[in-house]
Write a protein that holds these residues in place. Structure first.
Motif, PDB file in Angstrom:
ATOM      1  N   CYS A  49     -53.161  -6.742 -13.531  1.00 14.84           N
ATOM      2  CA  CYS A  49     -52.155  -7.686 -13.012  1.00 14.84           C
ATOM      3  C   CYS A  49     -51.036  -6.972 -12.274  1.00 14.84           C
ATOM      4  CB  CYS A  49     -51.581  -8.510 -14.159  1.00 14.84           C
ATOM      5  SG  CYS A  49     -50.573  -7.540 -15.265  1.00 14.84           S
ATOM      6  N   SER A  50     -50.224  -7.774 -11.592  1.00 12.99           N
ATOM      7  CA  SER A  50     -49.025  -7.245 -10.944  1.00 12.99           C
ATOM      8  C   SER A  50     -47.888  -7.215 -11.967  1.00 12.99           C
ATOM      9  CB  SER A  50     -48.657  -8.103  -9.736  1.00 12.99           C
ATOM     10  OG  SER A  50     -48.285  -9.386 -10.178  1.00 12.99           O
ATOM     11  N   ARG A  51     -46.816  -6.548 -11.598  1.00 12.12           N
ATOM     12  CA  ARG A  51     -45.732  -6.315 -12.564  1.00 12.12           C
ATOM     13  C   ARG A  51     -45.048  -7.580 -13.095  1.00 12.12           C
ATOM     14  NH1 ARG A  51     -41.031  -1.735 -11.830  1.00 12.12           N
ATOM     15  NH2 ARG A  51     -39.296  -3.141 -11.993  1.00 12.12           N
TER      16      ARG A  51
ATOM     17  N   LEU B 147     -46.977   1.071  -8.223  1.00 14.68           N
ATOM     18  CA  LEU B 147     -46.145   2.273  -8.113  1.00 14.68           C
ATOM     19  C   LEU B 147     -45.539   2.683  -9.451  1.00 14.68           C
ATOM     20  CD1 LEU B 147     -44.700   4.220  -6.087  1.00 14.68           C
ATOM     21  CD2 LEU B 147     -42.851   2.558  -6.045  1.00 14.68           C
ATOM     22  N   SER B 148     -44.985   1.710 -10.158  1.00 17.61           N
ATOM     23  CA  SER B 148     -44.340   2.024 -11.438  1.00 17.61           C
ATOM     24  C   SER B 148     -45.272   1.756 -12.613  1.00 17.61           C
ATOM     25  CB  SER B 148     -43.063   1.186 -11.583  1.00 17.61           C
ATOM     26  OG  SER B 148     -43.366  -0.187 -11.409  1.00 17.61           O
ATOM     27  N   GLY B 149     -46.508   1.373 -12.318  1.00 11.63           N
ATOM     28  CA  GLY B 149     -47.486   1.112 -13.386  1.00 11.63           C
ATOM     29  C   GLY B 149     -48.681   2.030 -13.252  1.00 11.63           C
TER      30      GLY B 149
ATOM     31  N   VAL C 144     -52.111 -12.265  -5.582  1.00 13.40           N
ATOM     32  CA  VAL C 144     -51.214 -11.093  -5.511  1.00 13.40           C
ATOM     33  C   VAL C 144     -50.763 -10.989  -4.049  1.00 13.40           C
ATOM     34  CG1 VAL C 144     -51.102  -8.566  -5.708  1.00 13.40           C
ATOM     35  CG2 VAL C 144     -52.492  -9.876  -7.334  1.00 13.40           C
ATOM     36  N   SER C 145     -49.446 -10.908  -3.814  1.00 16.25           N
ATOM     37  CA  SER C 145     -48.990 -10.893  -2.412  1.00 16.25           C
ATOM     38  C   SER C 145     -49.314  -9.564  -1.730  1.00 16.25           C
ATOM     39  CB  SER C 145     -47.494 -11.189  -2.334  1.00 16.25           C
ATOM     40  OG  SER C 145     -46.773 -10.244  -3.101  1.00 16.25           O
ATOM     41  N   GLY C 146     -49.299  -8.476  -2.498  1.00 15.88           N
ATOM     42  CA  GLY C 146     -49.650  -7.175  -1.915  1.00 15.88           C
ATOM     43  C   GLY C 146     -48.460  -6.448  -1.323  1.00 15.88           C
TER      44      GLY C 146
ATOM     45  N   ILE D 224     -57.830 -12.460  -2.508  1.00 14.35           N
ATOM     46  CA  ILE D 224     -57.924 -13.924  -2.508  1.00 14.35           C
ATOM     47  C   ILE D 224     -56.483 -14.432  -2.524  1.00 14.35           C
ATOM     48  CG2 ILE D 224     -58.744 -15.974  -3.751  1.00 14.35           C
ATOM     49  CD1 ILE D 224     -60.721 -13.958  -5.208  1.00 14.35           C
ATOM     50  N   ASN D 225     -56.094 -15.122  -1.471  1.00 10.95           N
ATOM     51  CA  ASN D 225     -54.708 -15.591  -1.405  1.00 10.95           C
ATOM     52  C   ASN D 225     -54.669 -16.825  -0.511  1.00 10.95           C
ATOM     53  OD1 ASN D 225     -51.804 -15.793  -0.783  1.00 10.95           O
ATOM     54  ND2 ASN D 225     -51.721 -13.779  -1.776  1.00 10.95           N
ATOM     55  N   LYS D 226     -53.858 -17.804  -0.903  1.00  8.27           N
ATOM     56  CA  LYS D 226     -53.858 -19.019  -0.078  1.00  8.27           C
ATOM     57  C   LYS D 226     -52.939 -18.895   1.136  1.00  8.27           C
ATOM     58  CE  LYS D 226     -50.788 -21.751  -3.045  1.00  8.27           C
ATOM     59  NZ  LYS D 226     -50.713 -22.894  -3.946  1.00  8.27           N
TER      60      LYS D 226
HETATM   61  C1  LIG Z   1     -38.725  -0.257  -8.276  1.00 13.69           C
HETATM   62  C2  LIG Z   1     -39.776  -1.322  -8.291  1.00 13.69           C
HETATM   63  C3  LIG Z   1     -41.040  -0.990  -8.729  1.00 13.69           C
HETATM   64  C4  LIG Z   1     -42.045  -1.964  -8.752  1.00 13.69           C
HETATM   65  N1  LIG Z   1     -43.280  -1.607  -9.191  1.00 13.69           N
HETATM   66  C5  LIG Z   1     -44.268  -2.517  -9.134  1.00 13.69           C
HETATM   67  C6  LIG Z   1     -45.571  -2.165  -9.532  1.00 13.69           C
HETATM   68  O1  LIG Z   1     -45.843  -1.045  -9.952  1.00 13.69           O
HETATM   69  N2  LIG Z   1     -46.533  -3.111  -9.468  1.00 13.69           N
HETATM   70  C7  LIG Z   1     -46.289  -4.385  -9.014  1.00 13.69           C
HETATM   71  O2  LIG Z   1     -47.233  -5.194  -8.964  1.00 13.69           O
HETATM   72  N3  LIG Z   1     -45.069  -4.736  -8.649  1.00 13.69           N
HETATM   73  C8  LIG Z   1     -44.035  -3.851  -8.710  1.00 13.69           C
HETATM   74  N4  LIG Z   1     -42.790  -4.235  -8.349  1.00 13.69           N
HETATM   75  C9  LIG Z   1     -42.559  -5.654  -8.018  1.00 13.69           C
HETATM   76  C10 LIG Z   1     -42.933  -5.970  -6.592  1.00 13.69           C
HETATM   77  O3  LIG Z   1     -41.849  -5.685  -5.734  1.00 13.69           O
HETATM   78  C11 LIG Z   1     -43.292  -7.463  -6.422  1.00 13.69           C
HETATM   79  O4  LIG Z   1     -42.233  -8.262  -6.873  1.00 13.69           O
HETATM   80  C12 LIG Z   1     -44.558  -7.862  -7.183  1.00 13.69           C
HETATM   81  O5  LIG Z   1     -45.594  -6.934  -6.958  1.00 13.69           O
HETATM   82  C13 LIG Z   1     -45.018  -9.237  -6.713  1.00 13.69           C
HETATM   83  O6  LIG Z   1     -46.029  -9.667  -7.584  1.00 13.69           O
HETATM   84  P1  LIG Z   1     -47.068 -10.768  -7.146  1.00 13.69           P
HETATM   85  O7  LIG Z   1     -47.808 -10.320  -5.937  1.00 13.69           O
HETATM   86  O8  LIG Z   1     -47.839 -11.114  -8.352  1.00 13.69           O
HETATM   87  O9  LIG Z   1     -46.142 -12.030  -6.837  1.00 13.69           O
HETATM   88  P2  LIG Z   1     -45.702 -12.717  -5.458  1.00 13.69           P
HETATM   89  O10 LIG Z   1     -45.129 -11.700  -4.532  1.00 13.69           O
HETATM   90  O11 LIG Z   1     -44.866 -13.854  -5.851  1.00 13.69           O
HETATM   91  O12 LIG Z   1     -47.066 -13.195  -4.845  1.00 13.69           O
HETATM   92  C14 LIG Z   1     -47.842 -14.226  -5.341  1.00 13.69           C
HETATM   93  C15 LIG Z   1     -48.931 -14.498  -4.314  1.00 13.69           C
HETATM   94  O13 LIG Z   1     -49.833 -15.441  -4.834  1.00 13.69           O
HETATM   95  C16 LIG Z   1     -50.251 -16.287  -3.779  1.00 13.69           C
HETATM   96  N5  LIG Z   1     -50.702 -17.524  -4.399  1.00 13.69           N
HETATM   97  C17 LIG Z   1     -49.957 -18.470  -5.039  1.00 13.69           C
HETATM   98  N6  LIG Z   1     -50.757 -19.427  -5.552  1.00 13.69           N
HETATM   99  C18 LIG Z   1     -52.025 -19.080  -5.238  1.00 13.69           C
HETATM  100  C19 LIG Z   1     -53.292 -19.683  -5.487  1.00 13.69           C
HETATM  101  N7  LIG Z   1     -53.414 -20.815  -6.209  1.00 13.69           N
HETATM  102  N8  LIG Z   1     -54.402 -19.079  -4.983  1.00 13.69           N
HETATM  103  C20 LIG Z   1     -54.301 -17.932  -4.249  1.00 13.69           C
HETATM  104  N9  LIG Z   1     -53.122 -17.320  -4.000  1.00 13.69           N
HETATM  105  C21 LIG Z   1     -52.004 -17.885  -4.490  1.00 13.69           C
HETATM  106  C22 LIG Z   1     -49.036 -16.430  -2.901  1.00 13.69           C
HETATM  107  O14 LIG Z   1     -49.404 -16.777  -1.572  1.00 13.69           O
HETATM  108  C23 LIG Z   1     -48.426 -15.042  -2.990  1.00 13.69           C
HETATM  109  O15 LIG Z   1     -48.884 -14.223  -1.921  1.00 13.69           O
HETATM  110  C24 LIG Z   1     -41.780  -3.286  -8.324  1.00 13.69           C
HETATM  111  C25 LIG Z   1     -40.488  -3.603  -7.870  1.00 13.69           C
HETATM  112  C26 LIG Z   1     -39.501  -2.653  -7.860  1.00 13.69           C
HETATM  113  C27 LIG Z   1     -38.136  -3.035  -7.379  1.00 13.69           C
END
Ligand SMILES: Cc1cc2nc3c(=O)[nH]c(=O)nc-3n(C[C@H](O)[C@H](O)[C@H](O)COP(=O)(O)OP(=O)(O)OC[C@H]3O[C@@H](n4cnc5c(N)ncnc54)[C@H](O)[C@@H]3O)c2cc1C
Length: 324
Positions: free
Chosen positions: A237-239, A254-256, A269-271, A288-290
């Motif tokens: 999973c993401s953080r 990066l931090s995991g 995952v937004s990436g 996979i992302n919408k």
């Molecule tokens: C110093 C620092 C270190 C960090 N280290 C890490 C790290 O090691 N790892 C990490 O992951 N993050 C880390 N982060 C956090 C990072 O910046 C992001 O906030 C995080 O990765 C976003 O997680 P996400 O992609 O799950 O969420 P979001 O950015 O909110 O993305 C969610 C995505 O899901 C999609 N989506 C929504 N619903 C659906 C659906 N039903 N079907 C398909 N797609 C859908 C959306 O379009 C969106 O692109 C760190 C942040 C900082 C400041």
């Protein structure tokens, strides 16, 4: 061993045996290049078998500290043991596993030995003057910093899966028993309990199905687990799913954990760069992302613009049929 430099040498330690064996793979190549010996340490209860294994994986000598009190990592005692070995052998290079315990250990060791330390090296090379050069990821995964030592000993930490284990082989090697005085710990361990939320071992997984904030509720993790089960993979999973939602105990990025699977399926995952920094070494990335504009598509080998709640069950069925 003919032509071998008895001074110096390379020393490898990690309380994670797998990581120690991976480091031995690269350390063996460096030791051969420098015509020097390669030592390692095994600390804990009955270290003999693991010490023999380390020889099969490349070590010339393994210090075995047989002490049940040290079966679980203890910072002060482990540090004293490694400092003791370093002051008796004067290794030129000390490679320490970049784990939660290993990182502070390396930093403290560097202070005690008045040495430099490059953390999280994913590349290790010998430079022109015989000094070590290390490369590490920096700027949130956007750049590689290449750093060279100017003094010895040279201490580096190495993350999991940065290097490959060598194929094991029957080799000659020495196991030296080391008697140590265990320092009374300066902290008291009040309770130990296993992590509740995740039994996944993403660092070692060949297939990872990961989720981000696109996943709506904790029960939906089952959707990912079903896909992972079809292909013998793990769920990651993401953080935010750890820090904000508390659904998992460890994240990728990066931090995991930095992962290196053959296949990484990122769903919802937004990436952003901090996540991507942990999956750069994946062979194939499927996103996979919408949102068709999601940055994950920039690094994905295959992208599906769609709702993960529709795509994941369809993917599971397709994989099941394919693998039947
Ligand atoms: C110093 C620092 C270190 C960090 N280290 C890490 C790290 O090691 N790892 C990490 O992951 N993050 C880390 N982060 C956090 C990072 O910046 C992001 O906030 C995080 O990765 C976003 O997680 P996400 O992609 O799950 O969420 P979001 O950015 O909110 O993305 C969610 C995505 O899901 C999609 N989506 C929504 N619903 C659906 C659906 N039903 N079907 C398909 N797609 C859908 C959306 O379009 C969106 O692109 C760190 C942040 C900082 C400041």
């Amino acid at each position: 061993m003919n032509g071998m430099n008895e001074q110096g040498g390379i020393f490898v330690f990690s309380e994670s045996n797998d990581l120690a064996l991976e480091m031995l793979g690269r350390a063996r190549e460096l030791a051969d290049k420098l015509h020097t010996k390669l030592a390692a340490a095994q600390i804990g209860k009955n270290p003999q078998e693991k010490a023999k294994e380390m020889i099969r994986y490349g070590a010339d000598k393994v210090y075995a500290v047989d002490n049940p009190q040290l079966e679980i990592f203890q910072d002060e005692s482990y540090l004293n043991i490694i400092q003791d070995i370093a002051t008796r052998d004067h290794p030129e290079i000390l490679m320490i596993g970049s784990t939660r315990n290993g990182k502070p250990l390396a930093g403290r060791l560097a202070t005690r030995l008045n040495a430099g330390c490059i953390p999280d090296c994913i590349v290790l090379e010998v430079g022109g003057g015989g000094n070590l050069i290390g490369e590490r990821i920096t700027y949130g995964g956007n750049a590689l910093a290449r750093m060279a030592f100017k003094s010895k000993p040279q201490i580096v930490t190495v993350p999991a899966r940065a290097f490959e284990k060598r194929p094991p082989e029957e080799r000659e090697g020495e196991i030296a028993q080391l008697e140590v005085k265990v320092e009374p710990p300066r902290v008291e361990v009040v309770e130990r309990k296993p992590l509740e939320t995740s039994s996944e071992r993403v660092e070692e997984a060949e297939v990872i199905v990961s989720c981000g904030r696109g996943l709506e509720k904790k029960d939906d993790v089952a959707l990912l687990r079903e896909v992972a089960d079809v292909v013998g993979g793990q769920v990651g999973c993401s953080r935010p799913l750890v820090e904000d939602r508390k659904w998992f105990s460890e994240w990728i990025g990066l931090s995991g954990h930095k992962v290196k699977p053959k296949l990484y399926i990122a769903s919802g995952v937004s990436g952003v760069i901090q996540h991507v920094a942990g999956i750069r070494d994946a062979k194939i990335i499927v996103a996979i992302n919408k949102d068709p504009e999601a940055p994950i598509f920039e690094i994905a080998d295959y992208g599906v613009v769609g709702d993960l709640y529709e795509v994941l069950p369809a993917l599971k069925e397709a994989l099941r049929k394919q693998l039947q």
